[in-house]
Design an enzyme around this catalytic site. Sequence first.
Site, short mmCIF file in Angstrom:
data_model
loop_
_atom_site.label_atom_id
_atom_site.label_comp_id
_atom_site.label_asym_id
_atom_site.label_seq_id
_atom_site.Cartn_x
_atom_site.Cartn_y
_atom_site.Cartn_z
N SER A 192 0.95 -1.14 0.03
CA SER A 192 0.23 0.00 0.04
C SER A 192 0.77 1.33 -0.20
CB SER A 192 -0.92 -0.10 1.22
OG SER A 192 -0.17 0.19 2.34
N ALA A 225 -2.02 0.33 10.32
CA ALA A 225 -1.58 -0.78 10.35
C ALA A 225 -1.49 -1.57 9.00
CB ALA A 225 -1.94 -1.67 11.34
N PRO A 226 -0.15 -1.89 8.36
CA PRO A 226 0.89 -2.36 9.28
C PRO A 226 1.80 -1.11 9.14
CG PRO A 226 1.08 -3.34 7.42
CD PRO A 226 -0.41 -2.75 7.28
N GLY A 227 1.37 -0.01 8.42
CA GLY A 227 2.46 1.26 8.40
C GLY A 227 3.00 1.63 7.21
N GLY A 228 2.35 1.30 6.10
CA GLY A 228 2.78 1.57 4.72
C GLY A 228 2.88 2.94 4.44
N ASP A 244 -4.32 3.01 14.80
CA ASP A 244 -5.03 1.75 14.55
C ASP A 244 -4.89 0.83 15.76
OD1 ASP A 244 -5.36 -0.87 13.25
OD2 ASP A 244 -5.25 0.25 11.22
N ASP A 264 -9.64 3.54 17.31
CA ASP A 264 -10.22 3.50 16.14
C ASP A 264 -10.10 4.57 15.07
OD1 ASP A 264 -12.33 3.26 13.94
OD2 ASP A 264 -13.95 3.10 15.06
N LYS A 309 -13.37 3.59 -1.54
CA LYS A 309 -13.44 2.14 -2.04
C LYS A 309 -14.80 2.35 -2.80
CE LYS A 309 -9.87 1.29 0.71
NZ LYS A 309 -8.56 1.12 0.04
#
Length: 356
Positions: A192, A225-228, A244, A264, A309
């Site tokens: 990402s 998460a995961p931090g991209g 996150d 959240d 999305k």
Amino acid sequence: MANWAGSAIDGLLCYCRAGFEPELAGELTERAAQAGFAGYARAERGTGYVLFICDDADALSRALPWSTLIFARQKLRLFADLNGLDPRDRIAPMLAALPPDIRYGELVMEHPDSDAGKPMAGLARSLGNALRPALRKADVLTKEDNPRLQRLHVCLLDGDHALLATGEPEDSAPWPLGIPRLRMHADAPSRSALKLEEALLVLLDEGERKRLLRDGMRAADLGAAPGGWTWVLTRHGLRVQSIDNGPLRQHVLDSGLVEHLRADGFNWQPQQPLDWMVCDMVEQPRRVAERMATWFREGWCRHAVFNLKLPMKKRWQETQLCLDVFADQAQKPLTIRAKQLYHDREEITVFATPAR
């Protein structure tokens, strides 16, 4: 003499993600009508491109800048459709189809980014190697590439079928097929990261990147998460609050620029205004648009990049609705740019900043 059936054609050639041809066709048709131009789209799902035929394509092209088109990776001015080309001599018909008194600064050989188009890659390379010297001999292509002049694009649809178009340096993507060539960095926490890297490259110009992405600026990454996306921001020197409940990769935290808050991301709000907010959470697009608008309305951030999305049906209509909701509910003048990027899938990416 080669037996070929070529024809001049007046229109636009736009590339898109394969499968999104109906969305691009709908966007071009509606945008052209709003600008007062009659025309029609020719599109087939899965081909990776759309033609929009119009009697005054030059004026239409000016009315629809590439930067404002959401589903178009590239926008070119189409002028010839050469079908039935003889494999023994494809070059002569191409030279004959060129408009008079135009000198090009570069030749770009392309094929649609689709299952049918990708096998044309080898032929495109070899034909380009033969066509370049022929164009230079005819004095219609500069001896060295000149990025200030129009580009000549040759799009191979098949071994005997090519589209000829021109690209304006100031009104088209600078990359073949409109796809920036980005490589996955070994330290990137996820693929990402490429989405945000491409967004900053495509949706911001060079001056904006220098002005808006500076050491010490503060940002929030919602659903990090995961931090991209956090990782990309830290590479620009930004200090990031990563929101996150899930874990971040340890080397992202080790940068010293990241504060991981387990919360959240959709409901969290900052204690003080931030320079940036980025968001790539999986959620209904209208709900995301409304939440992003809240961030601007409340003054929680100045600039943002976020993804919407898209549903499987009526994606162009949903895109319009969500962008209208975002613009209306933000309640302040914003510059809003949106694109379906190469690294996007069933989504679009939006950049928003205060209108200048």
